[in-house]
Design a protein around this motif. Structure first.
Motif, PDB file in Angstrom:
ATOM      1  N   ASN A  55     -29.283  -5.489  27.238  1.00  0.00           N
ATOM      2  CA  ASN A  55     -28.130  -6.379  27.182  1.00  0.00           C
ATOM      3  C   ASN A  55     -27.195  -5.985  28.327  1.00  0.00           C
ATOM      4  O   ASN A  55     -27.041  -4.797  28.612  1.00  0.00           O
ATOM      5  CB  ASN A  55     -27.418  -6.191  25.834  1.00  0.00           C
ATOM      6  N   PRO A  56     -26.550  -6.949  28.986  1.00  0.00           N
ATOM      7  CA  PRO A  56     -25.625  -6.570  30.060  1.00  0.00           C
ATOM      8  C   PRO A  56     -24.364  -5.908  29.513  1.00  0.00           C
ATOM      9  O   PRO A  56     -24.006  -6.070  28.346  1.00  0.00           O
ATOM     10  CB  PRO A  56     -25.300  -7.906  30.733  1.00  0.00           C
ATOM     11  N   ILE A  57     -23.696  -5.169  30.375  1.00  0.00           N
ATOM     12  CA  ILE A  57     -22.398  -4.573  30.064  1.00  0.00           C
ATOM     13  C   ILE A  57     -21.349  -5.255  30.934  1.00  0.00           C
ATOM     14  O   ILE A  57     -21.604  -5.551  32.104  1.00  0.00           O
ATOM     15  CB  ILE A  57     -22.395  -3.044  30.292  1.00  0.00           C
ATOM     16  N   GLY A  58     -20.170  -5.483  30.373  1.00  0.00           N
ATOM     17  CA  GLY A  58     -19.130  -6.136  31.153  1.00  0.00           C
ATOM     18  C   GLY A  58     -19.348  -7.636  31.214  1.00  0.00           C
ATOM     19  O   GLY A  58     -19.847  -8.248  30.274  1.00  0.00           O
ATOM     20  N   TYR A  59     -18.975  -8.225  32.331  1.00  0.00           N
ATOM     21  CA  TYR A  59     -19.006  -9.684  32.417  1.00  0.00           C
ATOM     22  C   TYR A  59     -20.362 -10.222  32.848  1.00  0.00           C
ATOM     23  O   TYR A  59     -20.956  -9.797  33.826  1.00  0.00           O
ATOM     24  CB  TYR A  59     -17.931 -10.178  33.379  1.00  0.00           C
ATOM     25  N   ASP A  60     -20.841 -11.200  32.068  1.00  0.00           N
ATOM     26  CA  ASP A  60     -21.916 -12.089  32.471  1.00  0.00           C
ATOM     27  C   ASP A  60     -21.296 -13.485  32.425  1.00  0.00           C
ATOM     28  O   ASP A  60     -20.979 -13.983  31.340  1.00  0.00           O
ATOM     29  CB  ASP A  60     -23.116 -11.989  31.536  1.00  0.00           C
ATOM     30  N   GLY A  61     -21.075 -14.086  33.593  1.00  0.00           N
ATOM     31  CA  GLY A  61     -20.254 -15.285  33.616  1.00  0.00           C
ATOM     32  C   GLY A  61     -18.842 -14.935  33.175  1.00  0.00           C
ATOM     33  O   GLY A  61     -18.296 -13.890  33.530  1.00  0.00           O
ATOM     34  N   GLU A  62     -18.244 -15.793  32.337  1.00  0.00           N
ATOM     35  CA  GLU A  62     -16.882 -15.527  31.866  1.00  0.00           C
ATOM     36  C   GLU A  62     -16.858 -14.775  30.543  1.00  0.00           C
ATOM     37  O   GLU A  62     -15.793 -14.564  29.966  1.00  0.00           O
ATOM     38  CB  GLU A  62     -16.093 -16.843  31.721  1.00  0.00           C
ATOM     39  N   HIS A  63     -18.019 -14.351  30.058  1.00  0.00           N
ATOM     40  CA  HIS A  63     -18.101 -13.668  28.775  1.00  0.00           C
ATOM     41  C   HIS A  63     -18.293 -12.162  28.953  1.00  0.00           C
ATOM     42  O   HIS A  63     -19.198 -11.727  29.683  1.00  0.00           O
ATOM     43  CB  HIS A  63     -19.287 -14.202  27.957  1.00  0.00           C
ATOM     44  N   LEU A  64     -17.480 -11.375  28.258  1.00  0.00           N
ATOM     45  CA  LEU A  64     -17.717  -9.942  28.189  1.00  0.00           C
ATOM     46  C   LEU A  64     -18.896  -9.657  27.273  1.00  0.00           C
ATOM     47  O   LEU A  64     -19.033 -10.284  26.209  1.00  0.00           O
ATOM     48  CB  LEU A  64     -16.483  -9.214  27.648  1.00  0.00           C
ATOM     49  N   LYS A  65     -19.734  -8.699  27.651  1.00  0.00           N
ATOM     50  CA  LYS A  65     -20.861  -8.284  26.838  1.00  0.00           C
ATOM     51  C   LYS A  65     -20.793  -6.784  26.588  1.00  0.00           C
ATOM     52  O   LYS A  65     -20.322  -6.017  27.428  1.00  0.00           O
ATOM     53  CB  LYS A  65     -22.187  -8.653  27.520  1.00  0.00           C
ATOM     54  N   ASN A  66     -21.308  -6.362  25.447  1.00  0.00           N
ATOM     55  CA  ASN A  66     -21.091  -4.989  24.962  1.00  0.00           C
ATOM     56  C   ASN A  66     -22.196  -4.003  25.308  1.00  0.00           C
ATOM     57  O   ASN A  66     -22.128  -2.842  24.910  1.00  0.00           O
ATOM     58  CB  ASN A  66     -20.899  -4.992  23.444  1.00  0.00           C
ATOM     59  N   GLY A  67     -23.210  -4.426  26.045  1.00  0.00           N
ATOM     60  CA  GLY A  67     -24.257  -3.470  26.417  1.00  0.00           C
ATOM     61  C   GLY A  67     -25.043  -3.000  25.216  1.00  0.00           C
ATOM     62  O   GLY A  67     -25.764  -3.762  24.577  1.00  0.00           O
ATOM     63  N   ASN A  68     -24.967  -1.684  24.930  1.00  0.00           N
ATOM     64  CA  ASN A  68     -25.680  -1.072  23.801  1.00  0.00           C
ATOM     65  C   ASN A  68     -27.201  -1.173  23.942  1.00  0.00           C
ATOM     66  O   ASN A  68     -27.916  -1.304  22.935  1.00  0.00           O
ATOM     67  CB  ASN A  68     -25.262  -1.666  22.455  1.00  0.00           C
ATOM     68  N   ALA A  69     -27.728  -1.123  25.172  1.00  0.00           N
ATOM     69  CA  ALA A  69     -29.176  -1.072  25.340  1.00  0.00           C
ATOM     70  C   ALA A  69     -29.724   0.085  24.513  1.00  0.00           C
ATOM     71  O   ALA A  69     -29.169   1.191  24.533  1.00  0.00           O
ATOM     72  CB  ALA A  69     -29.542  -0.893  26.810  1.00  0.00           C
ATOM     73  N   MET A  70     -30.802  -0.161  23.770  1.00  0.00           N
ATOM     74  CA  MET A  70     -31.301   0.872  22.856  1.00  0.00           C
ATOM     75  C   MET A  70     -32.783   0.709  22.583  1.00  0.00           C
ATOM     76  O   MET A  70     -33.367  -0.371  22.763  1.00  0.00           O
ATOM     77  CB  MET A  70     -30.528   0.821  21.536  1.00  0.00           C
ATOM     78  N   VAL A  71     -33.388   1.811  22.137  1.00  0.00           N
ATOM     79  CA  VAL A  71     -34.769   1.812  21.658  1.00  0.00           C
ATOM     80  C   VAL A  71     -34.731   2.137  20.173  1.00  0.00           C
ATOM     81  O   VAL A  71     -34.084   3.101  19.751  1.00  0.00           O
ATOM     82  CB  VAL A  71     -35.626   2.837  22.419  1.00  0.00           C
ATOM     83  N   ILE A  72     -35.435   1.318  19.385  1.00  0.00           N
ATOM     84  CA  ILE A  72     -35.463   1.463  17.931  1.00  0.00           C
ATOM     85  C   ILE A  72     -36.898   1.700  17.496  1.00  0.00           C
ATOM     86  O   ILE A  72     -37.831   1.063  17.996  1.00  0.00           O
ATOM     87  CB  ILE A  72     -34.906   0.205  17.249  1.00  0.00           C
ATOM     88  N   ASP A  73     -37.091   2.620  16.552  1.00  0.00           N
ATOM     89  CA  ASP A  73     -38.446   2.947  16.120  1.00  0.00           C
ATOM     90  C   ASP A  73     -38.884   2.084  14.934  1.00  0.00           C
ATOM     91  O   ASP A  73     -38.098   1.276  14.409  1.00  0.00           O
ATOM     92  CB  ASP A  73     -38.581   4.447  15.838  1.00  0.00           C
ATOM     93  N   PRO A  74     -40.156   2.188  14.493  1.00  0.00           N
ATOM     94  CA  PRO A  74     -40.653   1.337  13.403  1.00  0.00           C
ATOM     95  C   PRO A  74     -39.987   1.588  12.051  1.00  0.00           C
ATOM     96  O   PRO A  74     -40.185   0.807  11.119  1.00  0.00           O
ATOM     97  CB  PRO A  74     -42.154   1.678  13.353  1.00  0.00           C
ATOM     98  N   PHE A  75     -39.216   2.656  11.934  1.00  0.00           N
ATOM     99  CA  PHE A  75     -38.440   2.889  10.715  1.00  0.00           C
ATOM    100  C   PHE A  75     -37.055   2.252  10.801  1.00  0.00           C
ATOM    101  O   PHE A  75     -36.251   2.374   9.870  1.00  0.00           O
ATOM    102  CB  PHE A  75     -38.292   4.389  10.462  1.00  0.00           C
ATOM    103  N   GLY A  76     -36.750   1.604  11.918  1.00  0.00           N
ATOM    104  CA  GLY A  76     -35.453   0.988  12.103  1.00  0.00           C
ATOM    105  C   GLY A  76     -34.381   1.939  12.579  1.00  0.00           C
ATOM    106  O   GLY A  76     -33.187   1.616  12.542  1.00  0.00           O
ATOM    107  N   GLU A  77     -34.780   3.118  13.052  1.00  0.00           N
ATOM    108  CA  GLU A  77     -33.830   4.121  13.521  1.00  0.00           C
ATOM    109  C   GLU A  77     -33.627   4.013  15.036  1.00  0.00           C
ATOM    110  O   GLU A  77     -34.592   3.806  15.789  1.00  0.00           O
ATOM    111  CB  GLU A  77     -34.319   5.533  13.183  1.00  0.00           C
TER     112      GLU A  77
END
Length: 313
Positions: free
Chosen positions: A231-253
């Motif tokens: 996910n982008p961080i900061g502005y994409d167009g006129e919308h702020l975005k929160n980033g939070n790029a992450m890897v999640i495992d099969p247990f949902g962690e």
């Protein structure tokens, strides 16, 4: 496999700049031991601004795959650092325009996926197939942004054999019927250096991360797959975005997550041993499709228009 997920603030329509950031973060990922790196939806072009482009403008922005300049540059970057790259762009194929996501290696385009549920531009056509491909000994799937919100898409991709799903997004911090959702005040972003706490509270609350945590771990858990969310961080167009790029495992962690307002990556080692131990893997094996085959497959007229787009003048 060591999976890197990236976030960065793109510039609208500036492919040269965006590709330069992709190169820098790819270099960083390789240096830090990643085996593959994934970037967000339409990261080569930026995303939100395309809602205001006419057909001629978006056609000019779009490129052929695999012969377009951006695809060639992605392959060159992958070759330079000897690491597969997953990245998104606008594709044109004959008379159609697509929101497309690629996996490239030094050998060329390994996989191409077209978003099934595009809505940002009336000129974009939907893709019509799931994609599962082999990468470094893993079965990988791709679902772009809203495609992940339709649970049948995730289940279908998992049933086709995906062990890890790459989920490039441009999402968060837009209005919704859910309480607490909405835009983030520009002043908080502008003052992020002096007052990072106020912005972090917004990004981590129901406008951003808390919303992601309502459903994103569930997709991994219910299907017994790893999720690589970008996910982008900061502005994409006129919308702020929160980033939070992450890897999640099969247990949902959450295994790793980017927790900064800067262009950055997070890396996680994913292991196949977890998959057959997960609840989702068992649930898939316990299915009785004869009970719901006709229910799920009955005729249906899809409707798609996010709340924030309904509010646009």
């Amino acid at each position: 496999m060591n999976v890197a997920v990236a976030q960065f603030q793109p510039k609208d329509g500036d492919k040269e700049y965006n590709l330069s950031v992709i190169r820098e973060l790819t270099k960083r990922a390789k240096t830090e031991g990643a085996d593959v790196i994934s970037f967000h939806e339409m990261c080569v072009t930026a995303y939100t601004f395309t809602k205001d482009l006419g057909l001629e403008e978006i056609t000019e922005l779009a490129e052929n795959v695999p012969n377009g300049e951006s695809t060639r540059q992605l392959i060159q970057i992958s070759t330079e650092f000897d690491i597969p790259i997953l990245a998104g762009l606008v594709e044109k194929d004959q008379n159609a325009i697509y929101n497309t996501y690629l996996c490239v290696t030094k050998d060329g385009v390994l996989a191409k996926y077209r978003k099934l549920h595009p809505f940002i531009s009336k000129h974009m056509s939907p893709g019509n197939e799931y994609v599962v491909f082999d990468l470094l000994g893993w079965k990988c799937g791709i679902l772009i942004c809203y495609d992940n919100n339709v649970v049948e898409n995730v289940r279908a991709t998992a049933i086709l054999g995906a062990e890890v799903i790459f989920a490039p997004h441009v999402t968060g911090c837009t209005p919704s019927a859910m309480p607490g959702r909405g835009y983030v005040d520009h002043k908080l972003w502008e003052n992020r250096k002096n007052d990072p706490v106020s912005l972090r509270l917004e990004f981590d609350g129901p406008k951003g991360r808390r919303w992601l945590m309502r459903w994103l771990p569930a997709r991994a858990y219910d299907n017994g797959v790893y999720y690589a969310f970008t996910n982008p961080i900061g502005y994409d167009g006129e919308h702020l975005k929160n980033g939070n790029a992450m890897v999640i495992d099969p247990f949902g962690e959450v295994l790793s997550e980017v927790r900064t307002f800067d262009d950055a990556i997070a890396i996680s080692k994913i292991c196949k041993d977890k998959i057959p131990l997960s609840g989702g893997w068992r649930y898939k094996n316990a299915r009785r499709p004869e009970l719901y085959r006709e229910i799920i497959g009955q005729p249906h007229q899809p409707h798609l228009k996010p709340v924030w787009m309904s509010m646009e003048k």
